[in-house]
Design a protein around this motif. Sequence first.
Motif, PDB file in Angstrom:
ATOM      1  N   HIS A 255       0.812  -1.217   0.000  1.00  0.00           N
ATOM      2  CA  HIS A 255       0.000   0.000   0.000  1.00  0.00           C
ATOM      3  C   HIS A 255       0.844   1.265   0.000  1.00  0.00           C
ATOM      4  O   HIS A 255       0.293   2.365   0.063  1.00  0.00           O
ATOM      5  CB  HIS A 255      -0.914   0.013   1.228  1.00  0.00           C
ATOM      6  CG  HIS A 255      -0.181  -0.046   2.539  1.00  0.00           C
ATOM      7  ND1 HIS A 255       0.091  -1.245   3.178  1.00  0.00           N
ATOM      8  CD2 HIS A 255       0.366   0.921   3.310  1.00  0.00           C
ATOM      9  CE1 HIS A 255       0.758  -0.985   4.295  1.00  0.00           C
ATOM     10  NE2 HIS A 255       0.940   0.310   4.399  1.00  0.00           N
ATOM     11  N   ALA A 256       2.160   1.163  -0.047  1.00  0.00           N
ATOM     12  CA  ALA A 256       3.002   2.362  -0.048  1.00  0.00           C
ATOM     13  C   ALA A 256       2.748   3.202  -1.295  1.00  0.00           C
ATOM     14  O   ALA A 256       2.764   4.440  -1.234  1.00  0.00           O
ATOM     15  CB  ALA A 256       4.478   1.969   0.042  1.00  0.00           C
TER      16      ALA A 256
ATOM     17  N   TYR B 155       9.477   0.006  -3.526  1.00  0.00           N
ATOM     18  CA  TYR B 155       8.928   1.296  -3.120  1.00  0.00           C
ATOM     19  C   TYR B 155       8.655   1.245  -1.630  1.00  0.00           C
ATOM     20  O   TYR B 155       7.606   0.766  -1.195  1.00  0.00           O
ATOM     21  CB  TYR B 155       7.659   1.603  -3.903  1.00  0.00           C
ATOM     22  CG  TYR B 155       7.159   3.021  -3.736  1.00  0.00           C
ATOM     23  CD1 TYR B 155       7.855   4.078  -4.296  1.00  0.00           C
ATOM     24  CD2 TYR B 155       6.006   3.299  -3.029  1.00  0.00           C
ATOM     25  CE1 TYR B 155       7.409   5.379  -4.156  1.00  0.00           C
ATOM     26  CE2 TYR B 155       5.558   4.593  -2.876  1.00  0.00           C
ATOM     27  CZ  TYR B 155       6.259   5.634  -3.453  1.00  0.00           C
ATOM     28  OH  TYR B 155       5.815   6.924  -3.308  1.00  0.00           O
ATOM     29  N   PRO B 156       9.589   1.732  -0.797  1.00  0.00           N
ATOM     30  CA  PRO B 156       9.425   1.614   0.658  1.00  0.00           C
ATOM     31  C   PRO B 156       8.339   2.535   1.186  1.00  0.00           C
ATOM     32  O   PRO B 156       7.967   3.531   0.562  1.00  0.00           O
ATOM     33  CB  PRO B 156      10.810   2.009   1.196  1.00  0.00           C
ATOM     34  CG  PRO B 156      11.390   2.878   0.140  1.00  0.00           C
ATOM     35  CD  PRO B 156      10.865   2.379  -1.171  1.00  0.00           C
ATOM     36  N   ALA B 157       7.856   2.209   2.383  1.00  0.00           N
ATOM     37  CA  ALA B 157       6.824   3.019   3.020  1.00  0.00           C
ATOM     38  C   ALA B 157       7.344   4.421   3.318  1.00  0.00           C
ATOM     39  O   ALA B 157       6.602   5.400   3.225  1.00  0.00           O
ATOM     40  CB  ALA B 157       6.351   2.338   4.298  1.00  0.00           C
ATOM     41  N   PHE B 158       8.623   4.540   3.685  1.00  0.00           N
ATOM     42  CA  PHE B 158       9.196   5.852   3.982  1.00  0.00           C
ATOM     43  C   PHE B 158       9.067   6.786   2.777  1.00  0.00           C
ATOM     44  O   PHE B 158       8.699   7.962   2.911  1.00  0.00           O
ATOM     45  CB  PHE B 158      10.671   5.686   4.362  1.00  0.00           C
ATOM     46  CG  PHE B 158      11.397   6.994   4.560  1.00  0.00           C
ATOM     47  CD1 PHE B 158      11.310   7.668   5.771  1.00  0.00           C
ATOM     48  CD2 PHE B 158      12.153   7.531   3.542  1.00  0.00           C
ATOM     49  CE1 PHE B 158      11.964   8.868   5.951  1.00  0.00           C
ATOM     50  CE2 PHE B 158      12.818   8.734   3.714  1.00  0.00           C
ATOM     51  CZ  PHE B 158      12.718   9.398   4.928  1.00  0.00           C
TER      52      PHE B 158
ATOM     53  N   GLY C  36       6.909   6.513   0.319  1.00  0.00           N
ATOM     54  CA  GLY C  36       5.498   6.809   0.088  1.00  0.00           C
ATOM     55  C   GLY C  36       5.001   7.929   0.983  1.00  0.00           C
ATOM     56  O   GLY C  36       4.287   8.840   0.540  1.00  0.00           O
ATOM     57  N   PHE C  37       5.391   7.891   2.265  1.00  0.00           N
ATOM     58  CA  PHE C  37       4.983   8.952   3.188  1.00  0.00           C
ATOM     59  C   PHE C  37       5.644  10.283   2.813  1.00  0.00           C
ATOM     60  O   PHE C  37       5.034  11.352   2.948  1.00  0.00           O
ATOM     61  CB  PHE C  37       5.345   8.564   4.616  1.00  0.00           C
ATOM     62  CG  PHE C  37       4.621   7.344   5.105  1.00  0.00           C
ATOM     63  CD1 PHE C  37       3.341   7.056   4.676  1.00  0.00           C
ATOM     64  CD2 PHE C  37       5.223   6.462   5.994  1.00  0.00           C
ATOM     65  CE1 PHE C  37       2.668   5.931   5.107  1.00  0.00           C
ATOM     66  CE2 PHE C  37       4.563   5.336   6.440  1.00  0.00           C
ATOM     67  CZ  PHE C  37       3.272   5.068   5.991  1.00  0.00           C
ATOM     68  N   ALA C  38       6.913  10.228   2.374  1.00  0.00           N
ATOM     69  CA  ALA C  38       7.594  11.462   1.956  1.00  0.00           C
ATOM     70  C   ALA C  38       6.911  12.080   0.743  1.00  0.00           C
ATOM     71  O   ALA C  38       6.734  13.303   0.663  1.00  0.00           O
ATOM     72  CB  ALA C  38       9.065  11.165   1.642  1.00  0.00           C
ATOM     73  N   HIS C  39       6.497  11.250  -0.224  1.00  0.00           N
ATOM     74  CA  HIS C  39       5.782  11.755  -1.393  1.00  0.00           C
ATOM     75  C   HIS C  39       4.421  12.327  -1.001  1.00  0.00           C
ATOM     76  O   HIS C  39       3.983  13.337  -1.564  1.00  0.00           O
ATOM     77  CB  HIS C  39       5.615  10.643  -2.420  1.00  0.00           C
ATOM     78  CG  HIS C  39       6.874  10.348  -3.169  1.00  0.00           C
ATOM     79  ND1 HIS C  39       6.999   9.273  -4.038  1.00  0.00           N
ATOM     80  CD2 HIS C  39       8.074  10.982  -3.184  1.00  0.00           C
ATOM     81  CE1 HIS C  39       8.211   9.276  -4.549  1.00  0.00           C
ATOM     82  NE2 HIS C  39       8.887  10.293  -4.048  1.00  0.00           N
ATOM     83  N   LEU C  40       3.757  11.687  -0.060  1.00  0.00           N
ATOM     84  CA  LEU C  40       2.474  12.217   0.410  1.00  0.00           C
ATOM     85  C   LEU C  40       2.665  13.583   1.066  1.00  0.00           C
ATOM     86  O   LEU C  40       1.915  14.532   0.796  1.00  0.00           O
ATOM     87  CB  LEU C  40       1.838  11.237   1.398  1.00  0.00           C
ATOM     88  CG  LEU C  40       0.530  11.706   2.068  1.00  0.00           C
ATOM     89  CD1 LEU C  40      -0.553  11.921   1.026  1.00  0.00           C
ATOM     90  CD2 LEU C  40       0.078  10.694   3.114  1.00  0.00           C
TER      91      LEU C  40
END
Length: 294
Positions: free
Chosen positions: A142-143, A222-225, A227-231
């Motif tokens: 889900h990242a 595609y790490p979760a870190f 994904g959160f940074a892109h968000l």
Amino acid sequence: GFLPARLAMAKFVVALALVGVATLVDASCDSLALAKCAAQHNRPSLPTKGAKTTVTFCKSASTYYGCIAESGCLSSLVAKDCAGDFDQGHCEGVSICTPAVPKPSPATKGGGKDAPSPPAAAAKSNTPLDEDEFDYEKYPPHAAFFGYIGATAALVFANLGAAYGTAKSGRGISTMGVVYPALVMKHIIPVVMAGVLGIYGLIIAVIIGNGVQTTKNDMPNYPAFKGFAHLGGGLACGLSGLAAGLAIGIVGDYGVRSSAEQPKLYVGMVLVLIFSEALGLYGLIVGLILTSKD
């Protein structure tokens, strides 16, 4: 109750016979699986005339011989019966009647002593080279959702600010232009500044969209870190653009009409618009920093 008991006994006898024959012919035969096949399925009788009976026969034959093949007990004798039934019923899928050729074990193929045993070889092949490649806590599926939401937020909110700033200041320019048509091009600055906000959101959205790489060589990448940074980067740019668009729209509406009546207000209006535009530029800078995080 006598007839069903006799049928059950006959099935049991057939199963024992098949097990005995298969055990003598092929040592790799799974006797329990073969007995289960004989208990659950019967060899179909040859079809009578009619398409329905032929289809039913072919289906039963495929089920019966397929079960025997899966158990590894398809000897040459059973394969001959299988091919004959498929030929007389004009059934497709006769390849199921081919007996499986046993594969040589690694020990015999390698020539003896130094060849690894099958369990050791299987354990070696199933051991990943890099455990991080299979770390689904670091690479959750889900990242990518958060990354794409960041791209969407950057573009949508920035465009909302640009649209509001353009519409609000455009209304003021139109009202002012009725009385002072010669000043319309001079006071078009708020509309230009509002339109630039949409470009900020587009830049961040394109960077994030290209950065969302879910797999590399069939492995999660595609790490979760990230994904959160892109968000966070998308929200920073988008919401900053929205705030700047609100400020530009209100200042442009009232400032244009006021500076037309009092030309000395023009420089002050431009300065306010510049600092309003800077809010969107701050969001763009932070968005670029966050999207470059690894």
